[in-house]
Structure formats: structure tokens, C-alpha cells
Design a protein around this motif. Structure first.
Motif, PDB file in Angstrom:
ATOM      1  N   TYR A 223      42.386  38.623  26.059  1.00 11.21           N
ATOM      2  CA  TYR A 223      40.993  39.020  26.223  1.00 11.21           C
ATOM      3  C   TYR A 223      40.828  40.520  26.461  1.00 11.21           C
ATOM      4  CZ  TYR A 223      39.096  34.326  26.017  1.00 11.21           C
ATOM      5  OH  TYR A 223      38.701  33.092  25.575  1.00 11.21           O
ATOM      6  N   LEU A 224      41.618  41.085  27.365  1.00 11.55           N
ATOM      7  CA  LEU A 224      41.477  42.511  27.655  1.00 11.55           C
ATOM      8  C   LEU A 224      42.255  43.380  26.675  1.00 11.55           C
ATOM      9  CD1 LEU A 224      41.537  43.032  31.531  1.00 11.55           C
ATOM     10  CD2 LEU A 224      39.642  43.363  29.947  1.00 11.55           C
ATOM     11  N   GLY A 225      43.505  43.004  26.428  1.00 10.87           N
ATOM     12  CA  GLY A 225      44.365  43.831  25.584  1.00 10.87           C
ATOM     13  C   GLY A 225      44.005  43.789  24.116  1.00 10.87           C
TER      14      GLY A 225
ATOM     15  N   LYS B 154      39.358  45.339  22.266  1.00 10.63           N
ATOM     16  CA  LYS B 154      39.282  46.389  21.247  1.00 10.63           C
ATOM     17  C   LYS B 154      37.944  46.342  20.519  1.00 10.63           C
ATOM     18  CE  LYS B 154      43.559  47.844  21.823  1.00 10.63           C
ATOM     19  NZ  LYS B 154      43.856  49.193  22.358  1.00 10.63           N
ATOM     20  N   PHE B 155      37.450  45.121  20.304  1.00  8.52           N
ATOM     21  CA  PHE B 155      36.140  44.989  19.669  1.00  8.52           C
ATOM     22  C   PHE B 155      35.020  44.988  20.707  1.00  8.52           C
ATOM     23  CE2 PHE B 155      32.679  42.060  18.384  1.00  8.52           C
ATOM     24  CZ  PHE B 155      32.101  42.866  17.412  1.00  8.52           C
ATOM     25  N   ALA B 156      35.229  44.260  21.813  1.00  8.16           N
ATOM     26  CA  ALA B 156      34.168  44.096  22.811  1.00  8.16           C
ATOM     27  C   ALA B 156      33.657  45.436  23.326  1.00  8.16           C
ATOM     28  CB  ALA B 156      34.673  43.244  23.970  1.00  8.16           C
ATOM     29  N   PHE B 157      34.559  46.385  23.534  1.00 10.64           N
ATOM     30  CA  PHE B 157      34.175  47.659  24.138  1.00 10.64           C
ATOM     31  C   PHE B 157      34.132  48.803  23.120  1.00 10.64           C
ATOM     32  CE2 PHE B 157      36.571  45.254  27.502  1.00 10.64           C
ATOM     33  CZ  PHE B 157      35.437  44.802  28.165  1.00 10.64           C
TER      34      PHE B 157
ATOM     35  N   ALA C  77      37.319  36.846  30.767  1.00 11.51           N
ATOM     36  CA  ALA C  77      36.972  36.274  29.467  1.00 11.51           C
ATOM     37  C   ALA C  77      35.470  36.312  29.231  1.00 11.51           C
ATOM     38  CB  ALA C  77      37.485  34.833  29.381  1.00 11.51           C
ATOM     39  N   TRP C  78      34.727  35.947  30.253  1.00 12.25           N
ATOM     40  CA  TRP C  78      33.268  35.919  30.139  1.00 12.25           C
ATOM     41  C   TRP C  78      32.722  37.320  29.866  1.00 12.25           C
ATOM     42  CZ3 TRP C  78      30.942  31.710  33.748  1.00 12.25           C
ATOM     43  CH2 TRP C  78      29.781  31.172  33.169  1.00 12.25           C
ATOM     44  N   THR C  79      33.315  38.326  30.512  1.00  9.34           N
ATOM     45  CA  THR C  79      32.871  39.711  30.325  1.00  9.34           C
ATOM     46  C   THR C  79      33.131  40.176  28.891  1.00  9.34           C
ATOM     47  OG1 THR C  79      33.295  40.235  32.656  1.00  9.34           O
ATOM     48  CG2 THR C  79      33.147  42.090  31.114  1.00  9.34           C
ATOM     49  N   VAL C  80      34.336  39.936  28.413  1.00 10.67           N
ATOM     50  CA  VAL C  80      34.701  40.360  27.055  1.00 10.67           C
ATOM     51  C   VAL C  80      33.836  39.646  26.017  1.00 10.67           C
ATOM     52  CG1 VAL C  80      36.532  40.299  25.305  1.00 10.67           C
ATOM     53  CG2 VAL C  80      37.062  40.998  27.657  1.00 10.67           C
ATOM     54  N   ILE C  81      33.671  38.344  26.183  1.00 16.27           N
ATOM     55  CA  ILE C  81      32.841  37.589  25.249  1.00 16.27           C
ATOM     56  C   ILE C  81      31.389  38.049  25.337  1.00 16.27           C
ATOM     57  CG2 ILE C  81      31.921  35.286  24.728  1.00 16.27           C
ATOM     58  CD1 ILE C  81      34.640  34.154  25.582  1.00 16.27           C
TER      59      ILE C  81
ATOM     60  N   LEU D 119      26.954  41.243  18.505  1.00 19.50           N
ATOM     61  CA  LEU D 119      26.694  40.328  17.396  1.00 19.50           C
ATOM     62  C   LEU D 119      25.414  39.511  17.598  1.00 19.50           C
ATOM     63  CD1 LEU D 119      30.367  39.127  16.776  1.00 19.50           C
ATOM     64  CD2 LEU D 119      29.115  40.961  15.640  1.00 19.50           C
ATOM     65  N   LYS D 120      24.628  39.883  18.608  1.00 17.38           N
ATOM     66  CA  LYS D 120      23.329  39.256  18.865  1.00 17.38           C
ATOM     67  C   LYS D 120      23.433  37.743  19.075  1.00 17.38           C
ATOM     68  CE  LYS D 120      21.713  43.360  18.264  1.00 17.38           C
ATOM     69  NZ  LYS D 120      21.394  44.184  19.451  1.00 17.38           N
ATOM     70  N   GLU D 121      24.390  37.348  19.915  1.00 19.25           N
ATOM     71  CA  GLU D 121      24.603  35.929  20.206  1.00 19.25           C
ATOM     72  C   GLU D 121      24.627  35.676  21.710  1.00 19.25           C
ATOM     73  OE1 GLU D 121      24.528  33.861  17.846  1.00 19.25           O
ATOM     74  OE2 GLU D 121      25.713  34.420  16.099  1.00 19.25           O
ATOM     75  N   LYS D 122      23.894  36.449  22.476  1.00 21.08           N
ATOM     76  CA  LYS D 122      23.996  36.393  23.939  1.00 21.08           C
ATOM     77  C   LYS D 122      23.645  35.036  24.525  1.00 21.08           C
ATOM     78  CE  LYS D 122      23.558  41.186  25.489  1.00 21.08           C
ATOM     79  NZ  LYS D 122      22.765  42.129  26.319  1.00 21.08           N
ATOM     80  N   ASP D 123      22.740  34.310  23.888  1.00 18.90           N
ATOM     81  CA  ASP D 123      22.279  33.063  24.496  1.00 18.90           C
ATOM     82  C   ASP D 123      23.368  32.006  24.604  1.00 18.90           C
ATOM     83  OD1 ASP D 123      21.862  33.054  21.541  1.00 18.90           O
ATOM     84  OD2 ASP D 123      21.276  30.984  21.910  1.00 18.90           O
ATOM     85  N   VAL D 124      24.381  32.062  23.729  1.00 16.77           N
ATOM     86  CA  VAL D 124      25.431  31.037  23.784  1.00 16.77           C
ATOM     87  C   VAL D 124      26.457  31.329  24.870  1.00 16.77           C
ATOM     88  CG1 VAL D 124      25.177  30.482  21.336  1.00 16.77           C
ATOM     89  CG2 VAL D 124      26.898  32.154  22.039  1.00 16.77           C
ATOM     90  N   VAL D 125      26.495  32.572  25.350  1.00 15.89           N
ATOM     91  CA  VAL D 125      27.504  32.961  26.340  1.00 15.89           C
ATOM     92  C   VAL D 125      27.299  32.235  27.663  1.00 15.89           C
ATOM     93  CG1 VAL D 125      28.481  34.907  27.616  1.00 15.89           C
ATOM     94  CG2 VAL D 125      27.789  35.201  25.242  1.00 15.89           C
TER      95      VAL D 125
END
Length: 368
Positions: free
Chosen positions: A20-22, A26-29, A321-325, A332-338
Motif C-alpha cells: 500500500y505505501l511502497g 506511487k499513484f495515490a500521492f 490502506a484506507w488512506t492510500v485507497i 479517480l472520482k470514486e470517493k463514495d465507495v471508500v
């Protein structure tokens, strides 16, 4: 025995944090992308088989794209409904529509890759942009956004294919979350210089990349994989990039029954068996570590063995995991599923196990 399980649990948590972090971080941040319009000639390619209801609504949206130089290559793969008739109407209506009629071939009957190959060869432009017959772009700038990521070196662009939201449907949230997680994975690995898949709902590449690997010939007998198996074979750190600005997204209609979704997932997972060894390894490690994380935590907490340590590690992993997702979902405009993440993750883990067992004993159905 419990102390061994605890040490193994700590190791599994470390593996999950690494992913998740490593990796996925790379994409999340990553910084937001900007569109720098380019005037690259584009052929938009759509392959359809018995899709009359979709193409009559979605092809006009492609024709309305705000782009200076593009054609639309419509491939009718021996449909037995009115798809061909509708395509012929579009060919007369729009001057930049090119129609490819595919007849059933005894050697390649029902093989989408054969139909796509004919369409690619018929395309007049050097840069190809693919989407499916049941897809439509989120804006009139879709071609502009996707093509903006091409450079002299970057000749394969991986895009994001969203699914439509269905109100009050937990299945829809599962489908969209799984699509989000898959995108996080292939976007992240692409940013690290190891692209391994893309989705045909939103994928672009230069025609020469297709011919450099002899098209789909190495996996022609595999009915699926015109997108991910091609990317797995042709993509590398030098020639591949990603597009994740909102204007570059496409939308698709999601499955509405659990049975239909399972059939779709069975095809996807079966295709992954043909990935390169490292790609199968990293996917296997990630999904196995997800499962073991849950199972080992349940065992240790059930026996209340070092429960403070176990519960702390359990929470740390979920927070990371929750933070990265969450950051990825924002892009990707999918916040509601998180918000449903923990519950959906459990469903997906055990769905994967069920599909793996089912695929072991029977082959999934492919192209229509």
C-alpha cells in the motif's frame, strides 16, 4: 504455535504495508495531471458483437468529440442483431466513420482479437484509441486527454474505465471498488516502470506497438486478453504512461446481478494466468497476504493472544490502506465507495477464493 502465528501475522502486515505505501502510494500521492493538447491523428476503435442497444446511444457521443483529427473505426464482429445496420447508418451520417465488417472465420470463430486485428489494419491513423461498445466518454475532451499523454517515447497510454453508479446497490459498490483497486494496482506498477495490464474500455497505443509484437498472435487462442495480455506483452518502462485526469475517463454499464458479475470476474482471473511470471507472483502475493491478514487476525484475536499488539497492527494496516485507497479514489472520482472499504474487501477476498476454485474445475465463457 500461537507465537509463531503472531510472528507470521507481523510479517503479513509488513507485506501489506509495503504494497500500500511502497507500491500503491506511487499513484495515490502522485501529482494531478494536466492536459496539454496535441494534434496527433487518432483512430478510435470500437468492436461490437450484438450491441445494438448500446451502439445506437454511445457512438454519437464519440462522433461529437472535440478533436481536430480523428476517425472512428467501427468493427461489426458478425453480429446477428441490428448492430451492422446501425453501423452502416453511422457510416453514412458521419464522414469520419469507417466500417469494418467481419465474417465468421473457421479458424478464429467468435474471437474478438481476430476482429480487432482487422480493424487495426483498416485504421488510417498511426495512433489508436480503444473503447468498448458499451462505453462512452465522460466529456468531449476524452480524445484530447488521452492523446495528450503520448510523447516520442511514450507510445502506450493506460486509461481508467469507470462504471456507472446505481443508487442503493451494494453490488454496484463492490464492482466499482474492485475496478478502483485494480486501477490503483496497474497505475502504480506502471509508474514504477513495470506496467502489466490495461483495460480495453480505455486504452491507447501507437499502431507500431501492435505490429512490433506481431499483434495478438502469441495469445490468439486465449479468447480474452485483447487488452491486458497485449499490454503485458508490449508495455515496458520506456514506452508506457498513464492518463488519470477526469476528462480521460470512460463510463460503462455495470453488471446488475451477482451471477453476471462472477462470470465476468472468472474471465478476468482466468486471463491473468497468462501474465508474465513476475506479474502473477506480485498479484498472488498481494491477494494471499490480504487473505492471511484477515485469517491470522481472527485466530489471534479469538484466542486473545497478545491482543493489544494484534489489534494495534490490525488498525495500523487498515488506516494505511484506507488512506492510500482514499487518495486514489479522489483522483479517480470514486470517493463514495471508500466508506464501504472493510466490508467490500472481505467480500472480494472470499469471492476471489470462490472463483479460483471454480476456474480450477471449469473454464469460463468468453467473447459473445
Amino acid at each position: 504455535m500461537l507465537i509463531i502465528i503472531l510472528y507470521f501475522f507481523i510479517f503479513i502486515v509488513a507485506v501489506q504495508i509495503l504494497f500500500y505505501l511502497g507500491f500503491f502510494g506511487k499513484f495515490a500521492f502522485a501529482k494531478a495531471q494536466k492536459i496539454t493538447p496535441k494534434k496527433i491523428p487518432i483512430s478510435v476503435i470500437v468492436c461490437a458483437k450484438n450491441e445494438e442497444e448500446n451502439v445506437i446511444n454511445f457512438i454519437p457521443l464519440l462522433a461529437e468529440q472535440n478533436y481536430p483529427d480523428f476517425e472512428i473505426v467501427l468493427i461489426d464482429d458478425a453480429s446477428n442483431d441490428n448492430t451492422l445496420t446501425i453501423f452502416e447508418g453511422f457510416e453514412k451520417q458521419y464522414p469520419n466513420v469507417r466500417l469494418v465488417k467481419v465474417q465468421n472465420n473457421e479458424a478464429f470463430w467468435g474471437n474478438k482479437k481476430y476482429a480487432l486485428t482487422l480493424g487495426i489494419k483498416a485504421a488510417k491513423k498511426e495512433y489508436l484509441l480503444f473503447t468498448d461498445a458499451d462505453c462512452y466518454p465522460t466529456s468531449k475532451e476524452w480524445i484530447t486527454a488521452m492523446s495528450s499523454q503520448f510523447t516520442m517515447q511514450k507510445t502506450i497510454v493506460l486509461g481508467y474505465g469507470k462504471y456507472e453508479k446505481i443508487a442503493n446497490s451494494f453490488l454496484n459498490k463492490i464492482i466499482r471498488f474492485e475496478t478502483l483497486l485494480t486501477a490503483i494496482q496497474y497505475f502504480s506498477w506502471a509508474k514504477m516502470g513495470h506496467p502489466y495490464m490495461g483495460v480495453g474500455r480505455n486504452l491507447a497505443y501507437k499502431k507500431e506497438e501492435f505490429f512490433n509484437v506481431n499483434g495478438f498472435i502469441e495469445h490468439m487462442k486465449v479468447r480474452s486478453g485483447d487488452d491486458d495480455l497485449f499490454v503485458n506483452q508490449a508495455a515496458n518502462a520506456r514506452n508506457t504512461t498513464i492518463a488519470f485526469m477526469p476528462e480521460s475517463f470512460t463510463y460503462s454499464k455495470p453488471k446488475t446481478t451477482y451471477k453476471d458479475w462472477i462470470i465476468q470476474k472468472r474471465r478476468h482471473i482466468a486471463t491473468a494466468n497468462y501474465y508474465k511470471k513476475f506479474d502473477k507472483f506480485q498479484l498472488g502475493v498481494f491477494y494471499c497476504s490480504q487473505l492471511l491478514f484477515i485469517l491470522l487476525a481472527i485466530v489471534l484475536l479469538a484466542f486473545q493472544f497478545q491482543w493489544i499488539i494484534v489489534l494495534s497492527l490490525f488498525c495500523v494496516r487498515y488506516i494505511i490502506a484506507w488512506t492510500v485507497i482514499g487518495f486514489s479514489a479522489g483522483k479517480l472520482k470514486e470517493k463514495d465507495v471508500v466508506y464501504w472499504y472493510p466490508a467490500i474487501e472481505l467480500v472480494l477476498i472470499f469471492t476471489q477464493i470462490n472463483i479460483f476454485i471454480t476456474n480450477t474445475f471449469s473454464k469460463p465463457v468468453h467473447w459473445k
